[in-house]
Design a protein around this motif. Structure first.
Motif: not given
Length: 300
Positions: A26-31, A33-39, A293-299
């Motif tokens: 998941w983390f590598l997918n976010r890198l 994608a160049k962004y992550v959503l954080v709740q 989902n390892p491709r989710a925008e947010m964990l």
């Protein structure tokens, strides 16, 4: 020392869960994608978008018990301009306290292998939390700490320790399992003697710095000063870049960490540690870890 660490953000990955051990993909997918959503953990409606471009990330701080899943990707991180350091917890506690963690020998071997890859300046050992029970006596901790320190000699120059903080959820969990521990350990002479010995053991094994997390100066008398886990000076020394020491107002009052953005989520770590403050529902955490989902925008 240049100024390129200024006006960018530090990524904490993560106080809330073990991203390297369980969510590397998941983390590598976010890198990529160049962004992550954080709740916001206290307001689920508040979700922010955080840039993960190398230009916007001054450093990544990994909190983990097992970086092994991330290790094959270390070169990719370097080649793409990501600086990182590792806060690696190794406690050697019995299985009833840490049911899903690496066995001690495997954890030490993995730590040493990682240190050889990235260098001792970028990896710190956390012996945290220190829990005193009838089984986990101060003598047990001295022997255990010594055994680990001897194996890690030459592989780190920084140790972070702390006495266990009695969070309500943790107290309830211990009580339900019939686990009794010292709630005022500093009132015990044998605990004080143990704390005197820890810096001595560290120095004997060529580990220059030992510090304590969030203890408000109470261990200074034992030559264990307060210090930051996400430490601007540590980062500055590791990368020859100036990281401004801006106190992180989102942490506990006695926390000295510099400001960072945590991209993890509570109730997602499947380590199962009895003393973990970040998981209040272990079944929920295990379920999430197997279905996320390892491709989710947010964990989370």
């Amino acid at each position: 020392m240049n100024q390129s660490g200024v006006n960018r953000h530090i990524i904490s990955a993560s106080r809330r869960t073990d991203i390297p051990a369980f969510y590397t993909d998941w983390f590598l997918n976010r890198l990529r994608a160049k962004y992550v959503l954080v709740q916001n953990p206290f307001n689920s409606k508040h979700i922010r978008k955080v840039s993960l471009t190398p230009d916007d990330v001054s450093a990544i701080v990994f909190w983990t018990r097992d970086l092994s899943p991330m290790l094959p990707h270390i070169d990719w991180l370097d080649n793409n301009g990501y600086r990182f350091v590792i806060l690696w917890t190794i406690t050697g506690y019995p299985k009833w306290l840490e049911p899903n963690c690496l066995l001690l020998d495997k954890a030490i071997d993995a730590f040493c292998e990682t240190s050889k890859r990235i260098g001792i300046k970028k990896i710190a050992w956390r012996y945290d939390p220190i829990i005193i029970t009838d089984e986990l006596t101060p003598k047990w901790h001295i022997d255990n700490f010594t055994r680990i320190a001897e194996r890690l000699a030459g592989h780190t120059n920084r140790i972070i320790v702390s006495l266990m903080t009695p969070y309500r959820s943790v107290l309830r969990r211990f009580e339900n399992e019939g686990i009794y521990f010292s709630k005022s350990p500093l009132e015990r002479d044998d605990v004080c003697e143990m704390l005197v010995q820890l810096p001595q053991i560290a120095r004997k094994n060529s580990i220059a710095r030992i510090q304590v997390c969030c203890q408000s100066g109470t261990l200074a008398q034992f030559n264990i000063p307060d210090g930051a886990c996400i430490d601007a000076q540590w980062l500055s020394d590791a990368f020859a870049i100036e990281f401004p020491a801006i106190k992180d107002s989102g942490q506990r009052r006695n926390c000295l960490c510099t400001k960072s953005i945590d991209i993890g989520a509570y109730n997602t770590c499947r380590g199962g540690c009895m003393y973990c403050y970040a998981v209040k529902n272990s079944k929920k955490a295990m379920q999430f870890a197997t279905q996320y989902n390892p491709r989710a925008e947010m964990l989370g």
